[in-house]
Scaffold this motif. Sequence first.
Motif, short mmCIF file in Angstrom:
data_model
loop_
_atom_site.label_atom_id
_atom_site.label_comp_id
_atom_site.label_asym_id
_atom_site.label_seq_id
_atom_site.Cartn_x
_atom_site.Cartn_y
_atom_site.Cartn_z
N TYR A 147 0.82 -1.20 0.00
CA TYR A 147 0.00 0.00 0.00
C TYR A 147 0.86 1.25 0.00
N LYS A 177 -6.49 0.09 -1.97
CA LYS A 177 -6.53 1.07 -0.88
C LYS A 177 -5.82 2.35 -1.29
N ALA A 178 -4.68 2.21 -1.99
CA ALA A 178 -3.91 3.38 -2.42
C ALA A 178 -4.69 4.20 -3.45
N LEU A 226 0.99 4.02 -2.95
CA LEU A 226 0.58 5.38 -2.63
C LEU A 226 1.70 6.37 -2.98
N THR A 235 -7.97 4.47 -3.66
CA THR A 235 -9.02 5.18 -2.92
C THR A 235 -8.46 6.41 -2.20
N ARG A 236 -7.25 6.25 -1.65
CA ARG A 236 -6.65 7.34 -0.88
C ARG A 236 -6.12 8.46 -1.79
N GLU A 277 1.45 9.43 -5.62
CA GLU A 277 1.75 10.80 -5.21
C GLU A 277 2.79 11.44 -6.13
#
Length: 320
Positions: free
Chosen positions: A142, A173-174, A146, A176-177, A150
């Motif tokens: 994750y 999850k990444a 992420l 979504t974030r 970024e």
Amino acid sequence: DLTMSIGKITLRVPRTREGDFSPTVFERYARCDQALVLSMLEMVINGVSTRKVTNIVEQLCGESVSKSFVSSLTQKLDPIVNEWSRRPLNFTYFPYVFVDAMYIKVREDKQVVSKAVYIATAITEDNKRTILGLKVDHVESYESWLGFFEELKSRGLQSPKLIISDAHSGLQKAITRAFIGTCWQRCNVHFKRNIFEKLPKKDSADARVMIKRIFEAVTVEDMRHFKEELMNKYKDEPKYERALSTLDEGFEDTIQYMQHPMKIRVFIRSTNALERLNQEVRRRENVIRIFPNTQSAFRLIGAVLMQYEEQYRKKKSLVK
């Protein structure tokens, strides 16, 4: 001595007291013709081993070059690949983004370790494929995903309409974030493969046909209808329980592409195009087998991706 494709020639270089004179025929202190150097680099990028490059050069011009010399030449790619990997992405909008990771072997602290190569490609608003970037990091997680997202955002990538990938939990999850308002499309091909793997090996031909029919339907309503038919037919048979559970759990994530224009659906329902690109990277990586360090892996893979991005740029739109 200057080594060229026609052989080695001896040049008498004028010298001035101030040392500021430099012939324009070749670079200062160069020992190989620039065209020959570029040819050697091209061979390495296209998957020719350094040993074979030295043999080709010797047959070509009758002069030998060392493997270490060929390896050192590849460092000329560093500023080019680094500039490409940092180029801005805010010049256009990328509605569809594809992401995947592959593993390579790298020497680190006198050990051979496995590292993940993250690659992101996209389809532009004018329906052309492009490559957004890459990252070489530790195992797929994750935090790593992420961080990769970024980096892309810092270069100007806006939240796409759809991100297409496999079902890695850390990746989901990444996404979504990192990207607010972006839908996730689970790779259609991977999903069907996961279901088939859980089917009984014997006497499941009818079930396989029904599963294929679900994903060949042209409307969402038909897909849901065919799915319910399958679930109702086999719900009381224990040997189909695992396959049906997998289908039910991932179904909605796998049909997100149906909310987009029909002409583009075939291109956004799976990561097949990105996997073909990964295979080309793998073909060149197999020649090296173990990268001497992380930077050399980033350099070669980046150079390969740059080549393919140039090819994508020259191709016509996916949608006619």
